[in-house]
Each structure stands twice: as C-alpha cells, then as structure tokens.
Design an enzyme around this catalytic site. Structure first.
Site, mmCIF file in Angstrom:
data_model
loop_
_atom_site.group_PDB
_atom_site.id
_atom_site.type_symbol
_atom_site.label_atom_id
_atom_site.label_comp_id
_atom_site.label_asym_id
_atom_site.label_seq_id
_atom_site.Cartn_x
_atom_site.Cartn_y
_atom_site.Cartn_z
ATOM 1 N NE ARG A 33 -4.089 -1.875 0.246
ATOM 2 C CZ ARG A 33 -5.228 -1.493 0.815
ATOM 3 N NH1 ARG A 33 -5.402 -0.262 1.215
ATOM 4 N NH2 ARG A 33 -6.206 -2.342 0.934
ATOM 5 N NE ARG A 37 -6.949 5.402 2.017
ATOM 6 C CZ ARG A 37 -7.812 4.964 2.916
ATOM 7 N NH1 ARG A 37 -8.974 5.521 3.017
ATOM 8 N NH2 ARG A 37 -7.502 3.968 3.709
ATOM 9 N NE ARG A 46 -8.939 7.999 -6.759
ATOM 10 C CZ ARG A 46 -9.400 7.367 -5.686
ATOM 11 N NH1 ARG A 46 -8.602 6.631 -4.984
ATOM 12 N NH2 ARG A 46 -10.659 7.448 -5.342
ATOM 13 C CG ASP A 82 -8.821 -2.860 -4.511
ATOM 14 O OD1 ASP A 82 -8.245 -2.335 -3.547
ATOM 15 O OD2 ASP A 82 -9.718 -3.711 -4.381
ATOM 16 C CE1 TYR A 157 -13.392 -6.657 1.527
ATOM 17 C CE2 TYR A 157 -11.633 -8.028 0.642
ATOM 18 C CZ TYR A 157 -12.060 -7.004 1.477
ATOM 19 O OH TYR A 157 -11.156 -6.350 2.273
HETATM 20 O O1 CP3 Z 1 0.260 0.482 -3.048
HETATM 21 C C1 CP3 Z 1 -0.242 -0.608 -3.260
HETATM 22 O O2 CP3 Z 1 -0.036 -1.562 -2.496
HETATM 23 C C2 CP3 Z 1 -1.034 -0.839 -4.527
HETATM 24 C C3 CP3 Z 1 -2.388 -0.622 -4.434
HETATM 25 C C4 CP3 Z 1 -3.343 -1.544 -3.719
HETATM 26 C C5 CP3 Z 1 -4.650 -1.090 -3.407
HETATM 27 N N1 CP3 Z 1 -5.340 -2.144 -2.896
HETATM 28 C C6 CP3 Z 1 -5.158 0.264 -3.647
HETATM 29 C C7 CP3 Z 1 -6.277 0.754 -2.838
HETATM 30 C C8 CP3 Z 1 -3.258 -2.885 -3.338
HETATM 31 C C9 CP3 Z 1 -2.066 -3.824 -3.412
HETATM 32 C C10 CP3 Z 1 -4.525 -3.247 -2.827
HETATM 33 C C11 CP3 Z 1 -4.845 -4.617 -2.372
HETATM 34 C C12 CP3 Z 1 -6.038 -4.823 -1.536
HETATM 35 N N2 CP3 Z 1 -7.276 -4.264 -1.662
HETATM 36 C C13 CP3 Z 1 -6.090 -5.778 -0.499
HETATM 37 C C14 CP3 Z 1 -4.955 -6.669 -0.092
HETATM 38 C C15 CP3 Z 1 -3.965 -5.938 0.710
HETATM 39 C C16 CP3 Z 1 -4.351 -5.669 2.124
HETATM 40 O O3 CP3 Z 1 -4.274 -4.500 2.510
HETATM 41 O O4 CP3 Z 1 -4.692 -6.619 2.831
HETATM 42 C C17 CP3 Z 1 -7.383 -5.737 0.044
HETATM 43 C C18 CP3 Z 1 -7.899 -6.574 1.186
HETATM 44 C C19 CP3 Z 1 -8.133 -4.785 -0.716
HETATM 45 C C20 CP3 Z 1 -9.557 -4.403 -0.534
HETATM 46 C C21 CP3 Z 1 -9.639 -2.954 -0.216
HETATM 47 N N3 CP3 Z 1 -9.605 -1.963 -1.167
HETATM 48 C C22 CP3 Z 1 -9.681 -2.330 1.060
HETATM 49 C C23 CP3 Z 1 -9.753 -3.057 2.383
HETATM 50 C C24 CP3 Z 1 -9.662 -0.947 0.842
HETATM 51 C C25 CP3 Z 1 -9.570 0.179 1.868
HETATM 52 C C26 CP3 Z 1 -10.857 0.814 2.196
HETATM 53 C C27 CP3 Z 1 -10.632 2.204 2.748
HETATM 54 O O5 CP3 Z 1 -10.889 3.159 2.014
HETATM 55 O O6 CP3 Z 1 -10.177 2.304 3.905
HETATM 56 C C28 CP3 Z 1 -9.623 -0.746 -0.549
HETATM 57 C C29 CP3 Z 1 -9.577 0.541 -1.237
HETATM 58 C C30 CP3 Z 1 -8.235 0.911 -1.771
HETATM 59 N N4 CP3 Z 1 -7.412 0.084 -2.479
HETATM 60 C C31 CP3 Z 1 -7.638 2.181 -1.663
HETATM 61 C C32 CP3 Z 1 -6.403 2.098 -2.342
HETATM 62 C C33 CP3 Z 1 -5.407 3.190 -2.554
HETATM 63 C C34 CP3 Z 1 -8.248 3.384 -0.971
HETATM 64 C C35 CP3 Z 1 -9.224 4.024 -1.886
HETATM 65 C C36 CP3 Z 1 -8.960 5.467 -2.134
HETATM 66 O O7 CP3 Z 1 -7.792 5.935 -2.073
HETATM 67 O O8 CP3 Z 1 -9.937 6.150 -2.457
#
Ligand code: CP3
Length: 353
Positions: A33, A37, A46, A82, A157
C-alpha cells in the site's frame, strides 16, 4: 534480458535477487500500500475520480505507481490497482466505497450465481496491460510487482458483500455447502490466474498473491478449503521467470502451508519473528514485517524497530525483503516511510564480495 556490467557480471535488481535467495548488497525494501492515501500528491491526483475509474485509467495508474518510487527510493514498485479489479472486469457488481472498502451489490451465495462468474480475457483488462507498458518505459531498473487477491480473500468479499470481521457467512458457506464453496474458489482461481498472466505477459517482474484474511482460518480448514485453490493460482504462474510472493495477515499457523502452496517468497505480518517464519517456510526468503503502527511512533522508536526487524531478518536462513507486516495506514507521515527506506539501506549495507 539482464543488463551486464563491464566485467560481465549480471547487474540485476536487488529486490529480484533477494526473491531468489541470492546475495544482495543491501536488504531491499518496499511497502504494501505504498501507492495510495498516505501521499498528498496521490490524494490530489485522485480528486474527483472514483477508485475503480482510476484503476482503469492507464495514465493515472502509471503516475500513482511512480509517486512512492520517486519520493521514497523504494527497491520495487507495486502496480496501482485493487484486488476487486478483475471481479469488476468480469461483470461482478462491486464498488470501492471510500473509508469502507469493496462493497458487492448482490453477494454470491448460490451455485447458480457461481456459474455466472465467467473467465477473464485480455480485453477485459487491456487498461492494465497498457498501464504496465507505460510504467516499464518510466521505471528504469526498478522492478514492478503485479498482484491479485487470493481465492479466499476474494470469496470473503463476494460472500459477505463487503468487509467482514469474522467472515461468518463465508465460513457458513464453506462448512454448509462445500460443493458451492469449492466451485466458487475454483472459478476465482481461474480468474485470478488469468489476471496475473495478463500482468506477467505485459512485463511485471514479480507477483504477489494477497490472501489478507486467510489468518481467520484454522490450519485444517486452510488446507482443506483454501490451499488447493491458491496452489492452482500459484502453479499457473510458475516457470514464467517471475518470483511469486504469498502474503496473509495473522498467518503464523499457516506459513508452512502457504509456502507449500507454491510460493517463492512468503510475506509475514508483525506477529511472527522473521527468523522463526523462515524455519516454518522451509528456508524460503521472507518478506516483512515492521508493524505499520511503528511508522506513527517517534523517530528514535521507529529506528529501533527497523533495526530490530533487520537483525531478525538477517538471521532468516533464506534471505529477507523488508516490508511492513500489512499495508501503510492512511494517517502515516510519508516522511516516516522515506526515513525507513534510508535506515534499511544504511543498516543493511554489505561490502561487495
Ligand atoms: O500500493 C499498493 O499496495 C497498490 C495498491 C493496492 C490497493 N489495494 C489500492 C487501494 C493494493 C495492493 C490493494 C490490495 C487490496 N485491496 C487488499 C490486499 C492488501 C491488504 O491490505 O490486505 C485488500 C484486502 C483490498 C480491498 C480494499 N480496497 C480495502 C480493504 C480498501 C480500503 C478501504 C478504505 O478506504 O479504507 C480498498 C480501497 C483501496 N485500495 C484504496 C487504495 C489506494 C483506498 C481508496 C482510495 O484511495 O480512495
């Protein structure tokens, strides 16, 4: 093709060498991650664009992926996307709700719904291949990591309809309708394999399979209900010249099984010492495992924790890739990440042999 130095020695990325358990001049570091953010330049870019729309826009994906590489000097880039992107691409009604995570309009709980999950083709995710091509032109020597969600984490999910604490409905399906469960995971394994193979063909240098929530399962249930499907994914990307990293949270009891599912590198959360993890994964390289909360601590404490992880990692028999034990928290000061990269590089620097 590997770039050669003047004396004919292969001058390959430190990260990829570490993934193969080879000697490295310093411990490589990247952060799960890292693209997201915690960076103000990310939030700015974004503004006004929904998460999944951003994932489908190659110029944006390219820029967001590069931001942490430029800012922190990490040893690898992770592709901005994602885990639900391939699901949306095959027509599942899923959205990413800010502050919540993936939300599925109609949770999948029946055999008929499972049958409707179709294969993923290149055309469904051509924007992913396009973004990877843009990135390869920009990244120079920094390797790009592709990724996907593992069948169990994706299934959670889909079955729950959104994020879940106990994965109760998911486990209810697993125990109550094992045929439907295995059919669902086997469909997800196919889609995930297809998604990873698109990324590999487009040129990613390594792949990470995120089974973030697998730690919720007992070893017996993991082996029976999950491992065969993750193994199918990992074997579909075997022998493609890209290291396979397998990661989950709360997996101390699963590390051996996760390694055996077909991992080249095993990701470890902050709860398990890396030296112990290395023994559990049969001497494969381990990746991890700074507590993401340590980045919120005063700098002296952070520095101590980084050193502790490096010392422990140095005694991991198969080698160590520095990372967090889970993703960067949104409230993290980006300066703490940059400092961590500097500390890892300084403290792990070894003389060339
Ligand atoms: O930097 C990186 O690692 C690449 C980007 C990445 C994202 N999601 C972007 C993202 C990666 C590798 C993921 C994987 C992901 N997504 C996982 C596995 C990794 C982990 O953390 O366990 C999981 C479980 C998800 C599902 C998911 N998507 C979650 C739990 C969330 C967060 C919800 C929140 O807003 O708190 C997301 C949204 C997400 N994925 C964001 C980003 C940058 C945030 C959305 C935003 O910025 O508007």
């Amino acid at each position: 093709m590997h770039p050669m130095t003047s004396n004919g020695v292969v001058n390959e990325s430190v990260f990829l060498r570490a993934c193969r358990g080879e000697d490295v001049p310093h411990t490589p570091v990247w952060f799960m991650r890292q693209a997201g953010r915690s960076l103000p330049e990310y939030r700015k870019l974004r503004e006004g664009t929904a998460m999944l729309e951003a994932c489908r826009t190659p110029d944006l994906v390219c820029e967001i992926t590069l931001q942490p590489v430029r800012r922190h000097g990490v040893d690898a880039a992770i592709f901005f996307s994602d885990i639900v992107v391939p699901l949306a691409a095959v027509g599942v009604g899923v959205d990413i709700v800010p502050g919540t995570g993936p939300v599925v309009a109609e949770p999948i709980r029946t055999a008929a719904q499972v049958e409707q999950l179709r294969d993923l083709t290149y055309d469904d995710v051509d924007y992913v291949a396009e973004a990877i091509r843009l990135l390869l032109a920009e990244l120079g020597g920094t390797p790009l990591i592709g990724f996907a969600g593992a069948p169990f984490t994706l299934a959670s999910y889909l079955v729950e309809g959104g994020p879940s604490k106990n994965h109760a409905r998911t486990k209810a399906l697993m125990y109550g309708a094992p045929d439907v469960w295995h059919a669902l995971c086997s469909r997800l394994a196919t889609i995930t394999s297809q998604f990873l193979n698109v990324q590999i063909e487009a040129g990613v240098a390594a792949v990470q399979l995120f089974d973030s929530w697998a730690g919720a399962l007992s070893l017996a249930d993991y082996e029976r209900f999950v491992a065969p499907h993750s193994a199918a994914v990992l074997s579909s990307v075997q022998d493609k010249g890209v290291p396979r990293i397998h990661f989950g949270v709360g997996t101390a009891h699963l590390l051996g099984a996760m390694a055996e599912a077909g991992a080249d590198v095993v990701g470890v959360d902050w709860r398990t010492p890396l030296s112990r993890a290395a023994d559990l994964v049969g001497g494969r390289p381990v990746q991890g495992n700074l507590d993401p909360c340590a980045l919120l601590a005063p700098e002296v404490v952070l520095a101590e924790e980084v050193r502790r992880v490096l010392t422990d990692g140095a005694s991991a028999s198969g080698g160590h890739i520095f990372n967090l034990g889970h993703g960067v928290l949104p409230e993290t000061d980006p300066g703490a990440l940059t400092r961590t990269v500097e500390l890892v590089h300084e403290h792990s620097a070894r003389r060339a042999t």
